[in-house]
Write a protein that holds these residues in place. Structure first.
Motif, mmCIF file in Angstrom:
data_model
loop_
_atom_site.group_PDB
_atom_site.id
_atom_site.type_symbol
_atom_site.label_atom_id
_atom_site.label_comp_id
_atom_site.label_asym_id
_atom_site.label_seq_id
_atom_site.Cartn_x
_atom_site.Cartn_y
_atom_site.Cartn_z
ATOM 1 N N SER A 32 0.831 -1.203 0.000
ATOM 2 C CA SER A 32 0.000 0.000 0.000
ATOM 3 C C SER A 32 0.865 1.253 0.000
ATOM 4 O O SER A 32 1.694 1.444 0.899
ATOM 5 C CB SER A 32 -0.890 -0.004 1.243
ATOM 6 N N ILE A 33 0.637 2.100 -0.981
ATOM 7 C CA ILE A 33 1.355 3.379 -1.025
ATOM 8 C C ILE A 33 0.943 4.248 0.162
ATOM 9 O O ILE A 33 1.787 4.835 0.832
ATOM 10 C CB ILE A 33 1.101 4.112 -2.360
ATOM 11 N N ASP A 34 -0.368 4.315 0.437
ATOM 12 C CA ASP A 34 -0.833 5.145 1.550
ATOM 13 C C ASP A 34 -0.216 4.711 2.871
ATOM 14 O O ASP A 34 0.167 5.552 3.690
ATOM 15 C CB ASP A 34 -2.356 5.098 1.665
ATOM 16 N N GLU A 35 -0.118 3.413 3.089
ATOM 17 C CA GLU A 35 0.461 2.921 4.340
ATOM 18 C C GLU A 35 1.892 3.437 4.522
ATOM 19 O O GLU A 35 2.268 3.919 5.595
ATOM 20 C CB GLU A 35 0.450 1.388 4.328
ATOM 21 N N ILE A 36 2.676 3.368 3.466
ATOM 22 C CA ILE A 36 4.064 3.842 3.544
ATOM 23 C C ILE A 36 4.114 5.354 3.681
ATOM 24 O O ILE A 36 4.848 5.892 4.523
ATOM 25 C CB ILE A 36 4.866 3.366 2.317
ATOM 26 N N MET A 37 3.326 6.058 2.875
ATOM 27 C CA MET A 37 3.341 7.522 2.916
ATOM 28 C C MET A 37 2.923 8.039 4.292
ATOM 29 O O MET A 37 3.561 8.949 4.828
ATOM 30 C CB MET A 37 2.412 8.077 1.831
ATOM 31 N N LEU A 38 1.866 7.469 4.862
ATOM 32 C CA LEU A 38 1.417 7.922 6.177
ATOM 33 C C LEU A 38 2.442 7.594 7.264
ATOM 34 O O LEU A 38 2.678 8.408 8.160
ATOM 35 C CB LEU A 38 0.056 7.310 6.507
ATOM 36 N N ALA A 39 3.056 6.422 7.174
ATOM 37 C CA ALA A 39 4.066 6.042 8.165
ATOM 38 C C ALA A 39 5.292 6.948 8.094
ATOM 39 O O ALA A 39 5.870 7.310 9.127
ATOM 40 C CB ALA A 39 4.474 4.585 7.966
ATOM 41 N N MET A 40 5.678 7.308 6.899
ATOM 42 C CA MET A 40 6.889 8.110 6.729
ATOM 43 C C MET A 40 6.665 9.611 6.927
ATOM 44 O O MET A 40 7.524 10.293 7.469
ATOM 45 C CB MET A 40 7.472 7.876 5.324
ATOM 46 N N PHE A 41 5.512 10.125 6.456
ATOM 47 C CA PHE A 41 5.340 11.578 6.378
ATOM 48 C C PHE A 41 4.100 12.129 7.081
ATOM 49 O O PHE A 41 3.934 13.332 7.173
ATOM 50 C CB PHE A 41 5.296 12.012 4.909
ATOM 51 N N GLY A 42 3.201 11.262 7.530
ATOM 52 C CA GLY A 42 1.974 11.747 8.153
ATOM 53 C C GLY A 42 0.990 12.274 7.125
ATOM 54 O O GLY A 42 1.100 12.007 5.931
ATOM 55 N N GLN A 43 0.035 13.051 7.595
ATOM 56 C CA GLN A 43 -1.061 13.536 6.751
ATOM 57 C C GLN A 43 -0.605 14.530 5.680
ATOM 58 O O GLN A 43 -1.181 14.587 4.607
ATOM 59 C CB GLN A 43 -2.127 14.225 7.610
ATOM 60 N N TYR A 44 0.402 15.337 5.981
ATOM 61 C CA TYR A 44 0.704 16.481 5.110
ATOM 62 C C TYR A 44 2.152 16.451 4.640
ATOM 63 O O TYR A 44 3.066 16.714 5.404
ATOM 64 C CB TYR A 44 0.415 17.780 5.854
ATOM 65 N N VAL A 45 2.326 16.144 3.371
ATOM 66 C CA VAL A 45 3.664 16.102 2.787
ATOM 67 C C VAL A 45 3.959 17.391 2.030
ATOM 68 O O VAL A 45 5.100 17.738 1.799
ATOM 69 C CB VAL A 45 3.804 14.885 1.834
ATOM 70 N N GLY A 46 2.926 18.103 1.646
ATOM 71 C CA GLY A 46 3.112 19.341 0.907
ATOM 72 C C GLY A 46 3.411 19.092 -0.549
ATOM 73 O O GLY A 46 2.944 18.115 -1.142
ATOM 74 N N ASP A 47 4.237 19.955 -1.126
ATOM 75 C CA ASP A 47 4.478 19.906 -2.573
ATOM 76 C C ASP A 47 5.334 18.723 -3.016
ATOM 77 O O ASP A 47 5.488 18.491 -4.205
ATOM 78 C CB ASP A 47 5.075 21.219 -3.070
ATOM 79 N N LYS A 48 5.857 17.946 -2.114
ATOM 80 C CA LYS A 48 6.641 16.750 -2.459
ATOM 81 C C LYS A 48 5.765 15.501 -2.583
ATOM 82 O O LYS A 48 6.258 14.434 -2.945
ATOM 83 C CB LYS A 48 7.716 16.491 -1.388
ATOM 84 N N HIS A 49 4.475 15.613 -2.273
ATOM 85 C CA HIS A 49 3.591 14.451 -2.224
ATOM 86 C C HIS A 49 3.646 13.614 -3.502
ATOM 87 O O HIS A 49 3.872 12.405 -3.454
ATOM 88 C CB HIS A 49 2.154 14.880 -1.932
ATOM 89 N N ASP A 50 3.431 14.251 -4.652
ATOM 90 C CA ASP A 50 3.387 13.500 -5.912
ATOM 91 C C ASP A 50 4.719 12.816 -6.211
ATOM 92 O O ASP A 50 4.743 11.681 -6.682
ATOM 93 C CB ASP A 50 2.977 14.409 -7.080
ATOM 94 N N GLU A 51 5.817 13.499 -5.924
ATOM 95 C CA GLU A 51 7.141 12.904 -6.136
ATOM 96 C C GLU A 51 7.325 11.675 -5.241
ATOM 97 O O GLU A 51 7.798 10.626 -5.693
ATOM 98 C CB GLU A 51 8.237 13.921 -5.830
ATOM 99 N N TYR A 52 6.938 11.781 -3.979
ATOM 100 C CA TYR A 52 7.085 10.657 -3.053
ATOM 101 C C TYR A 52 6.183 9.491 -3.430
ATOM 102 O O TYR A 52 6.572 8.331 -3.304
ATOM 103 C CB TYR A 52 6.815 11.099 -1.624
ATOM 104 N N VAL A 53 4.980 9.801 -3.883
ATOM 105 C CA VAL A 53 4.069 8.739 -4.332
ATOM 106 C C VAL A 53 4.679 8.005 -5.521
ATOM 107 O O VAL A 53 4.686 6.766 -5.560
ATOM 108 C CB VAL A 53 2.676 9.299 -4.694
ATOM 109 N N GLU A 54 5.206 8.733 -6.473
ATOM 110 C CA GLU A 54 5.810 8.117 -7.661
ATOM 111 C C GLU A 54 6.994 7.226 -7.283
ATOM 112 O O GLU A 54 7.116 6.101 -7.782
ATOM 113 C CB GLU A 54 6.267 9.215 -8.627
ATOM 114 N N ARG A 55 7.843 7.699 -6.388
ATOM 115 C CA ARG A 55 8.997 6.900 -5.963
ATOM 116 C C ARG A 55 8.568 5.666 -5.186
ATOM 117 O O ARG A 55 9.120 4.576 -5.350
ATOM 118 C CB ARG A 55 9.942 7.771 -5.137
ATOM 119 N N THR A 56 7.550 5.820 -4.341
ATOM 120 C CA THR A 56 7.037 4.692 -3.558
ATOM 121 C C THR A 56 6.405 3.656 -4.477
ATOM 122 O O THR A 56 6.609 2.450 -4.302
ATOM 123 C CB THR A 56 6.013 5.186 -2.505
#
Length: 160
Positions: A32-56
């Motif tokens: 799950s991308i959301d599981e990793i993103m939430l564990a690493m960055f919490g609710q608010y990643v800001g303008d890096k969100h799309d980049e982090y999603v793509e890398r994940t």
């Protein structure tokens, strides 16, 4: 032989719940991308969100090949909201001789709204580790989502 199951549907339609059930039934690994993103960055990643999603996503595609190679089914719990994303995923696995199924959760607008409200209440109460989906975000993701065609779908789950 192990395979990959892609769980597709719009945001807050029940993908994670369904994916968790598949994981348990098949003794599969859920990615799950959301599981990793939430564990690493919490609710608010800001303008890096799309980049982090793509890398994940790239990492999880590669990891899924490793897991399937070990003889274990994989369930992908991220939306693959566009036809282009779904075509990429199917081609990615086809070129690696990995069987891939698309399970689509087709949800009525009324039930979708109920689930979104219930999820948001749980997030605000600290009872759910998920993204809060306000009206603007729901509209943004709703505009992006392209329902799969019947030809794309291997398993159709209708929630009415």
């Amino acid at each position: 032989m192990a395979k990959v199951i892609i769980v597709c549907g719009k945001i807050c339609c029940g993908k994670s719940t369904y994916a968790g059930r598949l994981r348990a039934e098949r003794r599969a690994v859920l990615l799950s991308i959301d599981e990793i993103m939430l564990a690493m960055f919490g609710q608010y990643v800001g303008d890096k969100h799309d980049e982090y999603v793509e890398r994940t996503e790239k990492y999880l595609f590669d990891k899924s090949v490793e897991i399937v190679g070990s003889g274990i089914d994989v369930v992908l719990d991220w939306g693959l909201w566009t036809k282009e994303e779904r075509e990429y995923a199917k081609e990615f696995y086809r070129t690696r001789n990995i069987e891939c199924e698309l399970h689509y959760i087709d949800i009525s607008d009324e039930i979708w709204e109920e689930r979104r409200n219930k999820r948001n209440e749980a997030v605000l109460a600290g009872e759910a580790d998920a993204y809060y989906i306000d009206d603007n975000l729901a509209a943004k993701f709703g505009a992006i989502f392209e329902p799969p065609t019947e030809k794309e779908i291997d398993v159709w789950i209708s929630v009415r």
